[in-house]
Design a protein around this motif. Structure first.
Motif, PDB file in Angstrom:
ATOM      1  N   ARG A  81       0.849  -1.193   0.000  1.00  0.00           N
ATOM      2  CA  ARG A  81       0.000   0.000   0.000  1.00  0.00           C
ATOM      3  C   ARG A  81       0.884   1.243   0.000  1.00  0.00           C
ATOM      4  O   ARG A  81       1.409   1.649   1.035  1.00  0.00           O
ATOM      5  CB  ARG A  81      -0.920   0.033   1.215  1.00  0.00           C
ATOM      6  N   GLY A  82       1.077   1.838  -1.175  1.00  0.00           N
ATOM      7  CA  GLY A  82       1.805   3.098  -1.270  1.00  0.00           C
ATOM      8  C   GLY A  82       3.163   3.048  -0.614  1.00  0.00           C
ATOM      9  O   GLY A  82       3.981   2.174  -0.886  1.00  0.00           O
ATOM     10  N   ASN A  83       3.392   3.999   0.305  1.00  0.00           N
ATOM     11  CA  ASN A  83       4.666   4.070   1.009  1.00  0.00           C
ATOM     12  C   ASN A  83       4.711   3.174   2.238  1.00  0.00           C
ATOM     13  O   ASN A  83       5.684   3.190   2.986  1.00  0.00           O
ATOM     14  CB  ASN A  83       4.960   5.515   1.436  1.00  0.00           C
ATOM     15  N   GLY A  84       3.645   2.414   2.451  1.00  0.00           N
ATOM     16  CA  GLY A  84       3.563   1.588   3.652  1.00  0.00           C
ATOM     17  C   GLY A  84       4.636   0.514   3.720  1.00  0.00           C
ATOM     18  O   GLY A  84       5.146   0.038   2.709  1.00  0.00           O
ATOM     19  N   LEU A  85       4.957   0.122   4.935  1.00  0.00           N
ATOM     20  CA  LEU A  85       5.961  -0.891   5.185  1.00  0.00           C
ATOM     21  C   LEU A  85       5.382  -2.273   4.899  1.00  0.00           C
ATOM     22  O   LEU A  85       4.255  -2.574   5.266  1.00  0.00           O
ATOM     23  CB  LEU A  85       6.432  -0.776   6.635  1.00  0.00           C
ATOM     24  N   VAL A  86       6.151  -3.108   4.210  1.00  0.00           N
ATOM     25  CA  VAL A  86       5.768  -4.493   3.938  1.00  0.00           C
ATOM     26  C   VAL A  86       6.488  -5.386   4.937  1.00  0.00           C
ATOM     27  O   VAL A  86       7.700  -5.254   5.134  1.00  0.00           O
ATOM     28  CB  VAL A  86       6.134  -4.909   2.501  1.00  0.00           C
ATOM     29  N   SER A  87       5.746  -6.289   5.575  1.00  0.00           N
ATOM     30  CA  SER A  87       6.378  -7.184   6.549  1.00  0.00           C
ATOM     31  C   SER A  87       5.763  -8.574   6.449  1.00  0.00           C
ATOM     32  O   SER A  87       4.665  -8.755   5.918  1.00  0.00           O
ATOM     33  CB  SER A  87       6.220  -6.639   7.975  1.00  0.00           C
ATOM     34  N   GLY A  88       6.493  -9.556   6.949  1.00  0.00           N
ATOM     35  CA  GLY A  88       6.013 -10.928   7.006  1.00  0.00           C
ATOM     36  C   GLY A  88       6.450 -11.551   8.315  1.00  0.00           C
ATOM     37  O   GLY A  88       7.246 -10.963   9.063  1.00  0.00           O
ATOM     38  N   ARG A  89       5.958 -12.748   8.593  1.00  0.00           N
ATOM     39  CA  ARG A  89       6.266 -13.391   9.865  1.00  0.00           C
ATOM     40  C   ARG A  89       6.907 -14.755   9.629  1.00  0.00           C
ATOM     41  O   ARG A  89       6.344 -15.609   8.929  1.00  0.00           O
ATOM     42  CB  ARG A  89       4.978 -13.553  10.675  1.00  0.00           C
ATOM     43  N   ALA A  90       8.084 -14.961  10.211  1.00  0.00           N
ATOM     44  CA  ALA A  90       8.785 -16.241  10.159  1.00  0.00           C
ATOM     45  C   ALA A  90       9.123 -16.637  11.590  1.00  0.00           C
ATOM     46  O   ALA A  90       9.999 -16.035  12.222  1.00  0.00           O
ATOM     47  CB  ALA A  90      10.059 -16.136   9.324  1.00  0.00           C
ATOM     48  N   GLY A  91       8.413 -17.635  12.119  1.00  0.00           N
ATOM     49  CA  GLY A  91       8.619 -18.000  13.515  1.00  0.00           C
ATOM     50  C   GLY A  91       8.251 -16.842  14.425  1.00  0.00           C
ATOM     51  O   GLY A  91       7.177 -16.254  14.302  1.00  0.00           O
ATOM     52  N   VAL A  92       9.161 -16.495  15.328  1.00  0.00           N
ATOM     53  CA  VAL A  92       8.894 -15.374  16.242  1.00  0.00           C
ATOM     54  C   VAL A  92       9.281 -14.041  15.615  1.00  0.00           C
ATOM     55  O   VAL A  92       9.038 -12.987  16.208  1.00  0.00           O
ATOM     56  CB  VAL A  92       9.641 -15.551  17.580  1.00  0.00           C
ATOM     57  N   PHE A  93       9.879 -14.064  14.434  1.00  0.00           N
ATOM     58  CA  PHE A  93      10.379 -12.842  13.818  1.00  0.00           C
ATOM     59  C   PHE A  93       9.376 -12.197  12.874  1.00  0.00           C
ATOM     60  O   PHE A  93       8.814 -12.855  11.997  1.00  0.00           O
ATOM     61  CB  PHE A  93      11.662 -13.110  13.032  1.00  0.00           C
ATOM     62  N   THR A  94       9.178 -10.893  13.036  1.00  0.00           N
ATOM     63  CA  THR A  94       8.555 -10.073  12.010  1.00  0.00           C
ATOM     64  C   THR A  94       9.686  -9.549  11.139  1.00  0.00           C
ATOM     65  O   THR A  94      10.665  -8.990  11.652  1.00  0.00           O
ATOM     66  CB  THR A  94       7.773  -8.896  12.619  1.00  0.00           C
ATOM     67  N   LEU A  95       9.567  -9.731   9.832  1.00  0.00           N
ATOM     68  CA  LEU A  95      10.608  -9.346   8.889  1.00  0.00           C
ATOM     69  C   LEU A  95      10.147  -8.150   8.070  1.00  0.00           C
ATOM     70  O   LEU A  95       9.029  -8.134   7.546  1.00  0.00           O
ATOM     71  CB  LEU A  95      10.935 -10.510   7.949  1.00  0.00           C
ATOM     72  N   ALA A  96      11.003  -7.155   7.965  1.00  0.00           N
ATOM     73  CA  ALA A  96      10.711  -5.979   7.160  1.00  0.00           C
ATOM     74  C   ALA A  96      12.004  -5.540   6.488  1.00  0.00           C
ATOM     75  O   ALA A  96      13.056  -6.167   6.652  1.00  0.00           O
ATOM     76  CB  ALA A  96      10.115  -4.867   8.020  1.00  0.00           C
ATOM     77  N   ARG A  97      11.951  -4.442   5.725  1.00  0.00           N
ATOM     78  CA  ARG A  97      13.124  -4.006   4.970  1.00  0.00           C
ATOM     79  C   ARG A  97      13.175  -2.491   4.896  1.00  0.00           C
ATOM     80  O   ARG A  97      12.177  -1.799   5.087  1.00  0.00           O
ATOM     81  CB  ARG A  97      13.096  -4.568   3.550  1.00  0.00           C
TER      82      ARG A  97
END
Length: 216
Positions: free
Chosen positions: A79-95
């Motif tokens: 969504r636009g400038n929004g942050l993209v994240s995903g979940r792997a185990g206990v970690f939230t991953l972003a960039r």
């Protein structure tokens, strides 16, 4: 007395993030950066750095989202400038992207700073406090950071390095930070991690557009 933590952040990362996902993200971010550079060709040099910076954000967000999807991390919507994240185990991953050496730029995002507060739980692994013992976390955050040259004349088409970075709760320092080409070697050396069954590969035409402008 406090309990001496036997865990480490690198071990925590490897237990929760499959090697194939790490390699898929590395490939995806490189591909997104190359597409951004190609899309900026022909723009006036007066605003070229700003154009490339914007295009990197959008193209690399799309590539990152695809890599997270292929890694079954249930990524958030683009969504636009929004942050993209995903979940792997206990970690939230972003960039995010930075000019090489300007790690403080990661704090510019209020959302990233809010996310990073969860890492209070793993600070005792590297900053043990007298009256606080380590408890295995249920939620922590790691970022994949693409570092670019500060000059448009030095390797503008690709990151100088891509690193996995785990910030402290205030995102003022880094509890763990390592280039991906070094980090992936840990999987081969660690007896506690499981071998990969598959390594995600991006399709060659991923992110390209057809004649009506639809992204493939």
């Amino acid at each position: 007395m406090t309990n001496s933590p036997k865990d480490s952040i690198s071990d925590l990362l490897m237990r929760n993030i499959p090697r194939g996902l790490v390699m898929g993200i590395e490939e995806a971010l490189g591909a997104g950066a190359q597409r951004a550079h190609a899309a900026a060709k022909g723009m006036d040099e007066g605003h070229l750095p700003h154009v490339v910076g914007q295009l990197r954000h959008f193209h690399m967000n799309e590539s990152f989202h695809r890599a997270l999807s292929m890694g079954d991390t249930s990524p958030t919507a683009i969504r636009g400038n929004g942050l993209v994240s995903g979940r792997a185990g206990v970690f939230t991953l972003a960039r995010f992207n930075i000019p090489e050496g300007f790690w403080i730029n990661g704090r510019r995002s209020h959302t990233r700073r809010q996310m990073s507060f969860a890492n209070k739980a793993i600070e005792p692994l590297v900053q043990p406090e007298l009256f606080e013992s380590y408890v295995p976390p249920s939620e922590v955050v790691a970022f994949f950071v693409a570092c670019f040259s500060g000059s448009m004349h030095i390797q503008p088409e690709a990151p100088v390095s891509i690193q996995v970075a785990v910030p402290d709760r205030e995102m003022r320092g880094w509890l763990f930070r390592e280039p991906l080409e070094v980090f992936v070697q840990r999987y081969e050396q660690s007896p506690t991690t499981q071998g990969d069954l598959a390594i995600p590969k991006l399709k060659k035409n991923i992110g390209k557009q057809d004649k009506d402008g639809t992204t493939l």
